[in-house]
Design a protein around this motif. Structure first.
Motif, mmCIF file in Angstrom:
data_model
loop_
_atom_site.group_PDB
_atom_site.id
_atom_site.type_symbol
_atom_site.label_atom_id
_atom_site.label_comp_id
_atom_site.label_asym_id
_atom_site.label_seq_id
_atom_site.Cartn_x
_atom_site.Cartn_y
_atom_site.Cartn_z
ATOM 1 N N HIS A 16 0.914 -0.910 -0.269
ATOM 2 C CA HIS A 16 -0.376 0.074 0.055
ATOM 3 C C HIS A 16 0.475 1.188 -0.138
ATOM 4 O O HIS A 16 0.046 2.671 -0.011
ATOM 5 C CB HIS A 16 -1.229 -0.142 1.110
ATOM 6 C CG HIS A 16 -1.577 -1.754 0.927
ATOM 7 N ND1 HIS A 16 -1.664 -2.441 1.703
ATOM 8 C CD2 HIS A 16 -2.920 -1.247 0.662
ATOM 9 C CE1 HIS A 16 -3.747 -2.761 1.974
ATOM 10 N NE2 HIS A 16 -4.192 -1.753 0.780
ATOM 11 N N GLU A 19 0.082 3.876 -3.329
ATOM 12 C CA GLU A 19 -1.061 4.517 -3.143
ATOM 13 C C GLU A 19 -0.726 5.349 -1.963
ATOM 14 O O GLU A 19 -1.079 6.456 -1.686
ATOM 15 C CB GLU A 19 -2.266 3.640 -2.964
ATOM 16 C CG GLU A 19 -3.617 3.651 -3.111
ATOM 17 C CD GLU A 19 -4.348 3.165 -2.710
ATOM 18 O OE1 GLU A 19 -5.249 3.916 -3.044
ATOM 19 O OE2 GLU A 19 -4.408 2.024 -1.884
ATOM 20 N N LEU A 20 -0.443 5.074 -1.116
ATOM 21 C CA LEU A 20 0.001 6.618 0.422
ATOM 22 C C LEU A 20 0.742 6.900 0.380
ATOM 23 O O LEU A 20 0.138 8.405 0.927
ATOM 24 C CB LEU A 20 -0.089 5.627 1.676
ATOM 25 C CG LEU A 20 -1.186 4.685 2.302
ATOM 26 C CD1 LEU A 20 -0.912 3.895 3.536
ATOM 27 C CD2 LEU A 20 -1.937 5.128 2.206
ATOM 28 N N GLN A 22 1.504 8.623 -2.549
ATOM 29 C CA GLN A 22 0.639 9.771 -3.716
ATOM 30 C C GLN A 22 -0.774 10.067 -2.690
ATOM 31 O O GLN A 22 -0.641 11.721 -2.772
ATOM 32 C CB GLN A 22 0.200 8.801 -4.580
ATOM 33 C CG GLN A 22 -0.612 9.099 -5.898
ATOM 34 C CD GLN A 22 0.203 10.510 -6.232
ATOM 35 O OE1 GLN A 22 1.439 10.283 -6.927
ATOM 36 N NE2 GLN A 22 -0.134 11.558 -6.391
ATOM 37 N N MET A 23 -1.374 9.371 -2.099
ATOM 38 C CA MET A 23 -2.560 10.417 -1.017
ATOM 39 C C MET A 23 -1.937 11.668 -0.689
ATOM 40 O O MET A 23 -2.334 12.444 -0.126
ATOM 41 C CB MET A 23 -3.338 9.380 -0.151
ATOM 42 C CG MET A 23 -4.442 8.146 -1.063
ATOM 43 S SD MET A 23 -4.196 7.129 0.383
ATOM 44 C CE MET A 23 -5.352 7.894 1.325
ATOM 45 N N LYS A 86 -7.325 2.731 4.520
ATOM 46 C CA LYS A 86 -6.275 1.837 3.766
ATOM 47 C C LYS A 86 -5.417 1.021 4.449
ATOM 48 O O LYS A 86 -4.856 0.195 3.794
ATOM 49 C CB LYS A 86 -5.676 2.114 2.667
ATOM 50 C CG LYS A 86 -6.298 3.231 1.779
ATOM 51 C CD LYS A 86 -6.656 2.279 0.388
ATOM 52 C CE LYS A 86 -7.440 3.855 -0.149
ATOM 53 N NZ LYS A 86 -7.672 2.900 -1.267
#
Length: 114
Positions: A16, A19-20, A22-23, A86
């Protein structure tokens, strides 16, 4: 008075992490205006370490009271929820360190106020 160093750490599973990260990058325009407007802010850094699947924000504040403004900063609290969904975990309590000593590297511009 020496600054207070605030350290907040988020950990996640390696699958993950991208993705994190990018968040977290996407959160910049949401969080920046409010954090920059906080009294006592000296500097704020948001970082990512892929090797440890962790994200961190480290900030310098003029006082403990100033640093603790982030404890109740609603945009940051609201943005934390999707990270938890997430599977991320936030280390608690958030650490606020009294400065014992400091260094300024050769890369620092002459005349930079501290």
């Amino acid at each position: 008075m020496k600054p207070v160093v605030r350290v907040s750490i988020l950990r996640c599973s390696p699958e993950h992490f991208a993705e994190l990260r990018q968040m977290a990058a996407d959160a910049d325009p949401i969080l920046r205006p409010g954090i920059e407007a906080m009294p006592g802010l000296l500097s704020f850094y948001f970082g990512a370490d892929e090797e440890t699947s962790s994200l961190t924000n480290v900030s310098l504040w003029t006082s403990l009271e100033a640093a603790k403004q982030l404890d109740t900063f609603k945009p940051m609290l609201d943005l934390g929820k999707p990270f938890i969904e997430k599977g991320a975990t936030f280390e608690r309590p958030i650490m606020n360190y009294a400065t014992l000593w400091e260094l300024h590297g050769a890369a620092e511009s002459p005349g930079t106020a501290r």
